[in-house]
Design a protein around this motif. Sequence first.
Motif, mmCIF file in Angstrom:
data_model
loop_
_atom_site.group_PDB
_atom_site.id
_atom_site.type_symbol
_atom_site.label_atom_id
_atom_site.label_comp_id
_atom_site.label_asym_id
_atom_site.label_seq_id
_atom_site.Cartn_x
_atom_site.Cartn_y
_atom_site.Cartn_z
ATOM 1 N N GLU A 441 42.756 45.979 37.294
ATOM 2 C CA GLU A 441 43.718 44.975 36.836
ATOM 3 C C GLU A 441 43.792 43.799 37.797
ATOM 4 N N THR A 442 43.816 44.112 39.092
ATOM 5 C CA THR A 442 44.042 43.047 40.071
ATOM 6 C C THR A 442 42.746 42.338 40.457
ATOM 7 N N GLY A 443 41.676 43.096 40.569
ATOM 8 C CA GLY A 443 40.390 42.474 40.896
ATOM 9 C C GLY A 443 40.173 42.335 42.393
ATOM 10 N N THR A 444 41.223 42.195 43.220
ATOM 11 C CA THR A 444 40.981 42.102 44.665
ATOM 12 C C THR A 444 41.722 43.224 45.381
ATOM 13 N N MET A 445 41.132 43.647 46.522
ATOM 14 C CA MET A 445 41.712 44.748 47.299
ATOM 15 C C MET A 445 43.095 44.357 47.817
ATOM 16 N N GLN A 446 43.211 43.086 48.254
ATOM 17 C CA GLN A 446 44.472 42.648 48.835
ATOM 18 C C GLN A 446 45.613 42.725 47.823
ATOM 19 N N GLU A 447 45.312 42.192 46.618
ATOM 20 C CA GLU A 447 46.345 42.185 45.584
ATOM 21 C C GLU A 447 46.732 43.605 45.199
ATOM 22 N N CYS A 448 45.686 44.454 45.121
ATOM 23 C CA CYS A 448 45.926 45.849 44.742
ATOM 24 C C CYS A 448 46.789 46.529 45.813
ATOM 25 N N ALA A 449 46.457 46.279 47.079
ATOM 26 C CA ALA A 449 47.228 46.874 48.179
ATOM 27 C C ALA A 449 48.676 46.378 48.130
ATOM 28 N N ASP A 450 48.847 45.080 47.851
ATOM 29 C CA ASP A 450 50.204 44.522 47.759
ATOM 30 C C ASP A 450 51.004 45.215 46.668
ATOM 31 N N ARG A 451 50.315 45.397 45.504
ATOM 32 C CA ARG A 451 51.025 46.023 44.383
ATOM 33 C C ARG A 451 51.384 47.476 44.695
ATOM 34 N N LEU A 452 50.530 48.127 45.477
ATOM 35 C CA LEU A 452 50.790 49.531 45.823
ATOM 36 C C LEU A 452 51.788 49.668 46.971
ATOM 37 N N GLY A 453 52.033 48.521 47.659
ATOM 38 C CA GLY A 453 52.958 48.545 48.789
ATOM 39 C C GLY A 453 52.349 49.219 50.010
ATOM 40 N N VAL A 454 51.012 49.166 50.145
ATOM 41 C CA VAL A 454 50.356 49.730 51.334
ATOM 42 C C VAL A 454 49.508 48.643 51.968
ATOM 43 N N ASN A 455 49.082 48.844 53.226
ATOM 44 C CA ASN A 455 48.193 47.825 53.771
ATOM 45 C C ASN A 455 46.756 48.117 53.356
ATOM 46 N N ILE A 456 45.918 47.109 53.551
ATOM 47 C CA ILE A 456 44.578 47.195 52.974
ATOM 48 C C ILE A 456 43.745 48.338 53.558
ATOM 49 N N SER A 457 43.975 48.662 54.860
ATOM 50 C CA SER A 457 43.170 49.750 55.432
ATOM 51 C C SER A 457 43.575 51.105 54.835
ATOM 52 N N THR A 458 44.863 51.241 54.505
ATOM 53 C CA THR A 458 45.275 52.490 53.836
ATOM 54 C C THR A 458 44.581 52.597 52.485
ATOM 55 N N LEU A 459 44.503 51.454 51.800
ATOM 56 C CA LEU A 459 43.866 51.467 50.485
ATOM 57 C C LEU A 459 42.377 51.834 50.611
#
Length: 470
Positions: A441-459
């Motif tokens: 849905e989001t297409g980018t890791m950053q946006e996805c991480a933001d939506r999940l409420g985690v930082n990008i390395s956790t994702l």
Amino acid sequence: MYQTQFFQASDNDELVKLITTIFHTSHDGLAICDKNGHVLLYNEAYLHITGVPAEVLNRYSFIEQKEMHMVPDSSAARAIQTKQIHSVVIDYANGRKAINTATPLLDENQELLFVVGNVRDITELNQLQQELEETRQINSAFQQALEQIQNEMGFEGQLIYRSNVMHRIVSLAQRFARNDSPILLLGESGVGKDVLASYIHAKSGRTGDFIKINCGAIPDHLLESELFGYEKGAFTGASQSKEGLLELAHSGTIFLDEVGDLPFPLQFKLLNVLQDGKIRRLGGKTARQVNMRIIAATNSDLEEMVERKQFRQDLYYRLNVLSISVPPLRDRREDIPALIFYFLKMLEKKYQQEMRVEPEALEALMEYEWPGNTRELKNVVERSYHMCENGKITIDQLPASIRKSQQSSLPLQLAKMDQSLPLKEAVDRFEREYIQRLLQETGTMQECADRLGVNISTLVRKKRSLGIKL
Ligand SMILES: Nc1ncnc2c1ncn2[C@@H]1O[C@H](COP(=O)(O)OP(=O)(O)OP(=O)(O)O)[C@@H](O)[C@H]1O
């Protein structure tokens, strides 16, 4: 020749050895001749590619080989004549095809010293080219077939289907089309009974027209005269005689839509027509013989209506000789993409603007329950087509009810899960699906991480541990 700083041949012997090795290990055929075309050196590949025996090379010059037609052509012979590089494609007698290039070597006075011949085997390349050409031809045949299908689909009122259940229905309809017995089409509103009826007519070979009447849409007092017609003076206002629709369907098909809405007295009259094939106009003295095929359709439960005495049992049996039940769209979701494509094609043809459906929107359209069946799908496609501006239908352009159905499908997925899974596996599976969906849905890791409420390395870690490939 290019040389690096590492190359330092200590004597000429070493250099000759090196060049000889290169000469003999080359995959290209190599042959060197003097200014008269006498062959001085050649390698194994030359013999293999050209098929010219070693004895010929040892005995005859390139010029003689050409003159005596031992080879189809010789670029060396030409290079000797012109002192220019020559290239020629030769089909050798052994079936191999090669590019034969001859390079003259001149001294400082521009006198010819040697000619270096290179023979590059292109037999395989040529075969590949032929295969490519054949593939191209097959491809273009497929393309034509596809265009043909698309052209056929270009007609309004086509019956579109992909699902197995619809394949079975259509082959049943084709079989039924060939005889004259009445057919009863059952199914929810909007499933396509109307389209199927006209398909049956088209396949019947009947020369007359396909006449449709919606029994529920015409007031009772008009329905009789519409169906049976009337003679002049039959009732006040009947200043002219008029043919009824049943008569107009002579040699063709009459399609009685919503047959359950046919008033009781007319049910009796229709039964008579079915029994003796005769029609008497209102106010008419004589009956006319008609030859028509009756197809009736309903979304009501006729059996129940028979039980409640709202529909004549004898007529029900008469109409129900051959029956086809068309399933709702939600039970044959494989038809949805083909129908969307078809409706879009119709719109593109009309409005001359191409449109495509984003995967996410398609997914939502596939998941929706479609209570209004194909009619509702057609309306949604048309509405979305007109709403979007950039040539693609996105999920945002779909009605809220469809978007919601996709969102609510998450707990649905959960409900579909195997209930006996250990908690860890169930949680993993849920996380995997949830993250995958959000990534799409989001297409980018950053946006996805933001939506999940985690930082990008956790994702990133999660993705790795859950085996998500996206
Ligand atoms: N298989 C199909 N292929 C192409 N178009 C279809 C198909 N099924 C339905 N449609 C389209 O959907 C709309 C509704 O179909 P149709 O009128 O045939 O349904 P119905 O079952 O007769 O509905 P009702 O019971 O309300 O009369 C029409 O515009 C029709 O062209």
